[in-house]
Design a protein around this motif. Structure first.
Motif, mmCIF file in Angstrom:
data_model
loop_
_atom_site.group_PDB
_atom_site.id
_atom_site.type_symbol
_atom_site.label_atom_id
_atom_site.label_comp_id
_atom_site.label_asym_id
_atom_site.label_seq_id
_atom_site.Cartn_x
_atom_site.Cartn_y
_atom_site.Cartn_z
ATOM 1 N N UNK A 1 -0.118 19.065 12.274
ATOM 2 C CA UNK A 1 -1.218 19.042 11.664
ATOM 3 C C UNK A 1 -1.075 18.031 10.269
ATOM 4 N N UNK A 2 -0.350 19.173 9.159
ATOM 5 C CA UNK A 2 -0.826 19.253 7.988
ATOM 6 C C UNK A 2 -0.117 17.849 7.543
ATOM 7 N N UNK A 3 0.684 17.200 8.362
ATOM 8 C CA UNK A 3 1.758 15.724 7.656
ATOM 9 C C UNK A 3 0.233 14.706 8.397
ATOM 10 N N UNK A 4 -0.581 14.526 9.315
ATOM 11 C CA UNK A 4 -0.955 14.223 9.766
ATOM 12 C C UNK A 4 -1.979 13.847 8.518
ATOM 13 N N UNK A 5 -2.232 15.135 7.805
ATOM 14 C CA UNK A 5 -3.271 15.085 7.363
ATOM 15 C C UNK A 5 -3.150 14.403 5.737
ATOM 16 N N UNK A 6 -1.805 15.161 5.509
ATOM 17 C CA UNK A 6 -1.371 13.923 4.297
ATOM 18 C C UNK A 6 -1.185 12.748 4.161
ATOM 19 N N UNK A 7 -0.860 12.188 5.279
ATOM 20 C CA UNK A 7 -0.820 11.194 6.227
ATOM 21 C C UNK A 7 -2.134 9.456 6.106
ATOM 22 N N UNK A 8 -3.230 10.861 6.491
ATOM 23 C CA UNK A 8 -4.601 10.654 6.381
ATOM 24 C C UNK A 8 -5.214 9.988 5.097
ATOM 25 N N UNK A 9 -4.675 11.339 4.341
ATOM 26 C CA UNK A 9 -5.205 11.228 2.704
ATOM 27 C C UNK A 9 -5.099 9.502 1.898
ATOM 28 N N UNK A 10 -3.261 9.562 1.942
ATOM 29 C CA UNK A 10 -2.069 8.533 1.750
ATOM 30 C C UNK A 10 -2.822 6.967 2.534
ATOM 31 N N UNK A 11 -2.830 7.113 3.808
ATOM 32 C CA UNK A 11 -3.479 6.184 3.719
ATOM 33 C C UNK A 11 -5.304 5.930 3.337
ATOM 34 N N UNK A 12 -6.050 6.945 4.083
ATOM 35 C CA UNK A 12 -7.282 6.514 3.016
ATOM 36 C C UNK A 12 -7.275 5.965 1.549
ATOM 37 N N UNK A 13 -6.215 6.515 0.213
ATOM 38 C CA UNK A 13 -6.259 6.447 -0.923
ATOM 39 C C UNK A 13 -6.189 4.423 -0.488
ATOM 40 N N UNK A 14 -4.712 4.639 0.245
ATOM 41 C CA UNK A 14 -4.966 2.550 -0.139
ATOM 42 C C UNK A 14 -5.865 2.051 0.144
ATOM 43 N N UNK A 15 -6.512 2.591 1.433
ATOM 44 C CA UNK A 15 -7.384 1.356 1.780
ATOM 45 C C UNK A 15 -8.547 1.515 0.571
ATOM 46 N N UNK A 16 -8.642 3.074 -0.126
ATOM 47 C CA UNK A 16 -9.576 2.769 -0.993
ATOM 48 C C UNK A 16 -9.409 1.906 -2.585
ATOM 49 N N UNK A 17 -7.802 2.190 -2.670
ATOM 50 C CA UNK A 17 -7.849 1.868 -3.778
ATOM 51 C C UNK A 17 -7.614 0.044 -4.276
ATOM 52 N N UNK A 18 -7.568 -0.546 -2.025
ATOM 53 C CA UNK A 18 -7.109 -1.576 -2.489
ATOM 54 C C UNK A 18 -8.778 -3.432 -2.455
ATOM 55 N N UNK A 19 -9.692 -2.392 -2.631
ATOM 56 C CA UNK A 19 -10.496 -3.369 -2.554
ATOM 57 C C UNK A 19 -10.607 -3.620 -4.220
ATOM 58 N N UNK A 20 -10.458 -2.505 -5.082
ATOM 59 C CA UNK A 20 -10.364 -3.078 -5.976
ATOM 60 C C UNK A 20 -9.061 -3.706 -6.747
ATOM 61 N N UNK A 21 -7.982 -4.059 -6.237
ATOM 62 C CA UNK A 21 -6.999 -4.691 -6.372
ATOM 63 C C UNK A 21 -7.944 -6.395 -5.759
ATOM 64 N N UNK A 22 -8.068 -6.597 -4.374
ATOM 65 C CA UNK A 22 -8.512 -7.659 -4.242
ATOM 66 C C UNK A 22 -9.731 -8.613 -4.240
ATOM 67 N N UNK A 23 -10.612 -7.565 -4.658
ATOM 68 C CA UNK A 23 -12.478 -7.874 -5.316
ATOM 69 C C UNK A 23 -12.372 -7.776 -6.872
ATOM 70 N N UNK A 24 -11.850 -6.408 -7.272
ATOM 71 C CA UNK A 24 -12.445 -6.043 -8.666
ATOM 72 C C UNK A 24 -11.376 -6.083 -9.864
ATOM 73 N N UNK A 25 -10.250 -6.943 -9.771
ATOM 74 C CA UNK A 25 -9.739 -7.126 -10.688
ATOM 75 C C UNK A 25 -9.936 -8.166 -11.813
ATOM 76 N N UNK A 26 -9.881 -7.669 -13.094
ATOM 77 C CA UNK A 26 -10.309 -8.491 -13.725
ATOM 78 C C UNK A 26 -10.680 -10.291 -14.076
ATOM 79 N N UNK A 27 -11.394 -10.886 -14.628
ATOM 80 C CA UNK A 27 -11.570 -11.942 -14.585
ATOM 81 C C UNK A 27 -11.200 -12.693 -16.048
ATOM 82 N N UNK A 28 -11.419 -11.390 -16.741
ATOM 83 C CA UNK A 28 -11.066 -12.066 -18.143
ATOM 84 C C UNK A 28 -9.419 -12.518 -18.607
ATOM 85 N N UNK A 29 -9.765 -13.953 -19.661
ATOM 86 C CA UNK A 29 -8.458 -14.481 -19.733
ATOM 87 C C UNK A 29 -8.235 -14.065 -21.087
ATOM 88 N N UNK A 30 -6.614 -14.073 -21.545
ATOM 89 C CA UNK A 30 -6.368 -13.662 -22.743
ATOM 90 C C UNK A 30 -5.589 -14.841 -23.116
#
Length: 872
Positions: A1-30
């Motif tokens: 169960x511990x391995x499943x919980x750790x894997x689940x947390x990692x998977x959900x962290x990836x899903x959570x972070x994904x929207x900031x890479x897909x939708x919310x990267x900075x549009x500013x150009x330098x």
């Protein structure tokens, strides 16, 4: 169960972070080449007054006697300058509002994950492009422009944060502080030759940030005498500053003045959302380079404020915050055309850099350029626009430059979102695979289906097959020099789907069971499940959907025949469901009596009334009230642990102790919400006890003698039934109701500051935010404690509960993933992010709530000298 919980947390962290890479990267150009208009500007210096929290209607309206709220500024509108309404962007908060006004762009969407007080994204601004900028005002606003400036030419003078006290006798001192320090600064400049030379340079900016109106609005509301008196003080202060500056510069006619606001304010003293009272702010400009008043015979605006303001004769020029229209400029057509041409070239430079960046990280045969703005098209438009200017066809040049700007912005968006479809498909594949695996895990470990053993040869073949797919994906990303995060999003589905396909025997068993299941019952179950998920999803957008769900819950006993079994319990359940159903329709925002807790609630009620009475009389926050409030808050989690752990004694103790801080944080009807919610939770516990008749009377416990601290042998936990899915859905629904019952995303963003006045009145966003979060969490704790009771009563395994809740939340998250926006108003963007993030952290939140609920229900503190009482 511990391995499943750790894997689940990692998977959900990836899903959570994904929207900031897909939708919310900075549009500013330098890295663009700077562009400048070749003609000299009409002004040497700009004086910018920003009256924080000033509403357009309050400034422009006349009082009952027909007198203007701001006589000096009214005189400017009628005789010296141009005026209008600035339509601000959501969120109507100080940081994004000032960024739009001073930097010229709506706040970078990637900043939502990087900070609150200062915009952490590197950006250019008017202050940075000036020769010198001097600014006076709030420590929450000025530093973000000074830190982002190159060199040492942006100077800030701030008062201390303690001055921003909502309970202070006179918040206008924040503005008089600014006016006084500006006057002292120019007095010093007369005798300081170095400073005198600097303030007489070209491209000088003076920024006066005036926070008093915002502070008085929060404390006393925008319709109050204090708010309007502050406007008059600001009007007088601006008059003094303008006179002083004209005298200092010898009336050289080279100073431009602008008065505006970062946002408005609601009638109840908040801001952050998109109500017109928050988004309509005043804009008055006069001085060098600004048009004089233009009289008109007729003009039409949808808000119909002109007649009310008695300004229908003077041309109103509305703008979008962050965009300076040509109508305000008093200059030649040649100057306007050159300015527009420079602006077009600036944006085109950004487009070129963005295109080059994307071309370098994409295989040549896969790269698809933006067709509407090819290299040839760019050259043709620029050449034609320059030709129009030489031929003095300025109107045509401006029109063509606007077309080029529109195309360049469209192209910027195209290249900015170039990888979005590819990454979105990868994340969705991971989502679907993970949810499928959890469902298979539930079927395999918590049902009576045959648990088939794995075929070793097939497993090895699958392992090599999926390993080869992973290597191919990694090689494809490598040759395109993709960011390291792309590897995570694209490779995550590989092990997830391997885990799913590996359980093909369980899939076969499940398919066989579904084939023999009655078709009508299967369809009914699927429809009910889909409808339940949609109700949860819609409740995030329309709180009234919860009302529909609660009305349906009220009829649940009639469908299950529990009505005939326990009429009194089902009647109370029905009535409480209907009573709780009223809250989402309202506007946003044991055996032994425990006398001490009842006294705590009475004391909290007194403190609320006493505090608001003191603030009304401008006597500040009484110290004794502040001490009682913080003590009550700190003890709210400790006091329940002193009570016995029998079911209803402990649950009642938790309710009464948490009600005290909730009362201290309430300003209206929401104070009744925990009472109704807790009543429904008590009924739910009884209803679930009665529903156990389907599994035999041996499982039906006597609630009167149940003790939370009694440790149940895990072997007594039964396998899952369809009713357990309903129980898990009820739990998720009640958690959502606990959040949206009295509020929504916008109300969190623009909460009423009055709700924290019992604890502090000095502006401190982090303490205020923490208090607001605790107020939101209290109903969650009540629901979690009730479900802890349901779990013990029904002998439901916490692991099986967690897995069912995980499936429900992931199905909701998949909905919200497709609904995430990076366009439209900031309210739309922020709401879509908030919905997705809320559901994604739901799993972690449930785990934390479960731990807190177990602590509150099962643990007991024995005070010294107290006789222990053992359960019978």
């Amino acid at each position: 169960m511990l391995i499943f919980i750790i894997a689940g947390l990692l998977v959900h962290c990836v899903f959570l972070a994904s929207i900031f890479d897909i939708y919310f990267t900075s549009p500013l150009v330098h890295g663009m080449t700077p562009q400048r208009t070749p003609l000299p500007p009409p002004a040497k210096r700009l004086v910018l007054f920003i009256a924080d929290g000033l509403r357009a209607d309050t400034l422009y309206e006349l009082d009952d006697n027909g007198t203007p709220q701001a006589p000096y500024l009214r005189n400017i509108i009628e005789y010296k300058g141009s005026w209008g309404v600035s339509h601000t962007h959501v969120p109507t908060e100080s940081r994004p509002g000032h960024v739009a006004l001073i930097a010229g762009f709506y706040e970078d969407v990637s900043a939502v994950a990087k900070g609150w007080k200062e915009n952490p994204v590197e950006f250019d601004s008017v202050f940075n492009e000036s020769k010198y900028t001097w600014s006076w005002g709030s420590p929450d606003i000025l530093p973000m422009f000074a830190k982002g400036a190159s060199g040492d030419h942006v100077y800030t003078y701030c008062y201390t944060a303690e001055k921003e006290d909502f309970g202070a006798q006179d918040a206008t001192k924040l503005d008089t502080w600014v006016f006084d320090h500006v006057k002292n600064f120019f007095r010093a400049a007369r005798s300081n030759q170095t400073l005198f030379s600097k303030v007489n340079e070209e491209k000088v900016v003076l920024f006066l940030h005036l926070l008093g109106i915002d502070t008085n609005g929060h404390a006393h509301r925008p319709n109050s005498r204090e708010y309007k008196d502050n406007i008059r003080k600001v009007d007088e202060g601006i008059n003094d500053i303008v006179s002083m500056l004209e005298d200092f510069y010898g009336n050289d006619g080279k100073t431009a003045f602008i008065l505006t606001s970062d946002h408005g304010m609601t009638d109840w003293g908040s801001h952050g959302a998109g109500h017109p009272s928050e988004t309509l702010t005043p804009l008055i400009a006069w001085g060098a380079g600004v048009n004089y008043p233009q009289k008109v015979t007729f003009q039409f605006f949808e808000d119909e404020f002109l007649k009310e303001w008695k300004l229908e004769k003077w041309k109103r020029l509305d703008v979008n915050q962050g965009i300076l229209p040509l109508d305000y400029l008093n200059n030649s057509a040649h100057f306007k055309a050159e300015s527009m041409f420079t602006n077009a070239v600036q944006i085109l430079e950004q487009f070129k850099i963005k295109m080059t960046q994307k071309k370098e990280t994409t295989l040549s045969f896969l790269f698809t350029p933006f067709q509407l703005l090819s290299d040839t098209e760019q050259i043709n438009i620029l050449r034609k626009a320059r030709s129009y200017i030489h031929q003095e066809k300025y109107h045509e040049a401006v029109s063509l430059c606007k077309t080029l700007i529109s195309l360049a912005l469209e192209g910027l968006s195209y290249y900015h979102t170039y990888d979005r479809l590819f990454l979105g498909i990868s994340v969705v594949m991971g989502f679907v695979g993970w949810t499928s695996y959890v469902i298979l895990l539930i079927v395999k470990t918590h049902t009576s289906l045959t648990r088939s053993t794995h075929d070793k040869a097939s497993t090895v073949l699958l392992l090599y097959g999926f390993g080869a797919i992973g290597v191919l994906i990694a090689f494809f990303l490598l040759i395109q020099t993709c960011p390291w995060t792309y590897y995570i999003y694209c490779l995550l589905p590989v092990p997830v789907w391997y885990a799913v396909v590996k359980e093909f025997r369980v899939i076969q068993d499940l398919a066989s069971l579904l084939l023999v299941f009655p078709l009508g019952q299967s369809i009914g179950f699927l429809v009910a499940g889909a409808l339940g998920i949609e109700i949860l999803v819609f409740s995030f957008f329309y709180r009234s959907t919860l009302t529909v769900g609660l009305i349906a819950f009220a009829g649940w006993p009639l469908i299950t025949r529990l009505w005939a079994q326990a009429k009194v319990t089902t009647l109370s359940w029905t009535l409480l469901c209907l009573l709780l159903a009223m809250f989402p329709l309202m506007p946003v925002v044991g055996r032994e009596p425990n006398i001490s807790l009842m006294l705590s609630i009475a004391l909290s009620t007194y403190v609320v009334n006493s505090t608001h009475s003191s603030l009304q009389h401008k006597q500040g926050l009484p110290v004794i009230n502040q001490i009682i409030s913080w003590t009550t808050l700190a003890s709210s989690l400790f006091v329940p642990l002193l009570s016995p752990t029998f079911f209803f004694q402990r649950l009642l103790s938790i309710l009464l102790s948490l009600m005290s801080p909730y009362l201290l944080l309430s300003t209206g009807y929401e104070a009744l919400f925990p009472l109704v919610l807790s009543g429904l939770m008590f009924s739910w516990i009884y209803m679930e006890k009665e529903a156990l008749q389907h599994y035999g009377d041996s499982l039906k416990p006597k609630l009167a003698v149940l003790n939370f601290s009694y440790t149940t042998d895990i072997t007594q936990f039964r396998q899952l039934h369809l009713d357990d899915i309903r129980r898990s859905f009820f739990f998720v629904f009640f958690i959502v109701t606990a959040f949206f019952g009295t509020g929504n995303i916008a109300s969190v963003n623009s909460f009423d500051p009055a709700s924290i006045y019992c604890f502090l009145t000095v502006f401190n966003p982090f303490i205020m935010g923490s208090l607001l979060v605790w107020k939101i969490v209290i109903p969650f704790v009540l629901v979690s404690c009730a479900f802890e009771a349901v779990q013990v009563t029904t002998q439901l395994s916490s692991k099986s509960l967690f897995l069912i809740v995980l499936v429900i939340s992931d199905l909701m998250a998949l909905h919200f993933f497709f609904l995430v926006k990076d366009y439209g108003s900031w309210l739309d963007i922020g709401t879509s992010i908030s919905h997705y993030v809320l559901v994604m952290v739901f799993t972690i939140f449930i785990m934390l709530l479960s731990g807190l609920a177990q602590l509150l229900t099962t643990k007991r503190i024995e005070l010294w000298g107290r006789t222990k009482r053992h359960s019978m």
